[in-house]
Design a protein around this motif. Sequence first.
Motif, short mmCIF file in Angstrom:
data_model
loop_
_atom_site.label_atom_id
_atom_site.label_comp_id
_atom_site.label_asym_id
_atom_site.label_seq_id
_atom_site.Cartn_x
_atom_site.Cartn_y
_atom_site.Cartn_z
N LYS A 28 7.85 1.61 2.96
CA LYS A 28 6.78 2.43 3.53
C LYS A 28 5.43 1.72 3.35
N LEU A 29 5.21 1.15 2.19
CA LEU A 29 3.97 0.42 1.96
C LEU A 29 3.87 -0.78 2.91
N ASP A 30 4.99 -1.46 3.13
CA ASP A 30 5.01 -2.57 4.10
C ASP A 30 4.54 -2.10 5.48
N SER A 31 5.07 -0.97 5.93
CA SER A 31 4.70 -0.47 7.26
C SER A 31 3.24 -0.03 7.31
N ILE A 32 2.74 0.53 6.22
CA ILE A 32 1.32 0.93 6.16
C ILE A 32 0.43 -0.31 6.26
N ILE A 33 0.81 -1.36 5.54
CA ILE A 33 0.02 -2.60 5.56
C ILE A 33 0.01 -3.20 6.97
N LYS A 34 1.15 -3.17 7.64
CA LYS A 34 1.23 -3.73 9.00
C LYS A 34 0.42 -2.91 10.00
N GLU A 35 0.44 -1.58 9.86
CA GLU A 35 -0.26 -0.70 10.80
C GLU A 35 -1.75 -0.56 10.50
N PHE A 36 -2.13 -0.81 9.27
CA PHE A 36 -3.50 -0.54 8.82
C PHE A 36 -4.58 -1.17 9.70
N PRO A 37 -4.49 -2.45 10.07
CA PRO A 37 -5.57 -3.05 10.86
C PRO A 37 -5.79 -2.38 12.23
N SER A 38 -4.75 -1.82 12.81
CA SER A 38 -4.89 -1.23 14.15
C SER A 38 -5.16 0.27 14.11
N ARG A 39 -5.19 0.87 12.95
CA ARG A 39 -5.45 2.31 12.85
C ARG A 39 -6.95 2.60 12.89
N PRO A 40 -7.35 3.65 13.60
CA PRO A 40 -8.78 3.99 13.63
C PRO A 40 -9.25 4.46 12.25
N SER A 41 -10.47 4.08 11.91
CA SER A 41 -11.01 4.45 10.61
C SER A 41 -12.53 4.45 10.67
N PRO A 42 -13.17 5.42 10.02
CA PRO A 42 -14.63 5.43 9.97
C PRO A 42 -15.19 4.44 8.94
N ALA A 43 -14.30 3.78 8.19
CA ALA A 43 -14.73 2.85 7.15
C ALA A 43 -15.37 1.60 7.76
N SER A 44 -16.25 0.98 6.98
CA SER A 44 -16.88 -0.26 7.43
C SER A 44 -15.85 -1.40 7.40
N ASP A 45 -16.17 -2.50 8.05
CA ASP A 45 -15.27 -3.65 8.04
C ASP A 45 -15.04 -4.15 6.62
N GLU A 46 -16.09 -4.11 5.81
CA GLU A 46 -15.97 -4.54 4.41
C GLU A 46 -15.00 -3.62 3.64
N GLN A 47 -15.13 -2.31 3.85
CA GLN A 47 -14.24 -1.36 3.18
C GLN A 47 -12.79 -1.55 3.64
N LYS A 48 -12.62 -1.78 4.94
CA LYS A 48 -11.26 -1.99 5.47
C LYS A 48 -10.66 -3.27 4.90
N ALA A 49 -11.45 -4.33 4.79
CA ALA A 49 -10.97 -5.58 4.22
C ALA A 49 -10.59 -5.39 2.75
N GLN A 50 -11.42 -4.64 2.03
CA GLN A 50 -11.15 -4.36 0.62
C GLN A 50 -9.87 -3.54 0.48
N THR A 51 -9.68 -2.57 1.33
CA THR A 51 -8.47 -1.74 1.30
C THR A 51 -7.24 -2.56 1.62
N ALA A 52 -7.32 -3.39 2.64
CA ALA A 52 -6.18 -4.25 2.99
C ALA A 52 -5.83 -5.19 1.85
N LYS A 53 -6.84 -5.73 1.19
CA LYS A 53 -6.61 -6.62 0.04
C LYS A 53 -5.93 -5.86 -1.10
N PHE A 54 -6.39 -4.64 -1.36
CA PHE A 54 -5.79 -3.83 -2.41
C PHE A 54 -4.34 -3.49 -2.10
#
Length: 99
Positions: free
Chosen positions: A55-81
Amino acid sequence: MVKRTSKTPLKRRLFLIEVDRQTTKKALDALATELMSVVNEVSLAVQDWRAMSDKLDSIIKEFPSRPSPASDEQKAQTAKFLAWLNDHNYHYGLSLIQR
């Protein structure tokens, strides 16, 4: 306890547990029962780790294409985490057991 199939790899862990000297059969039996209870609880808590990891694998794969109000920096930090978590830095289920 989780049943082992022929495809399930056998993994063992060593735990050092210090116990005050017990001399009665009743005390030894109670200790054995409690230790087996802990082993069974851990087995139940982690038996679905593969599904959670998938499930975590699928979340990581889908994360970049999911809409989010987060900034690019926050999204990059989340993806890294999430990638860090997925790199064997979290043991699914074990944090749920407290003794």
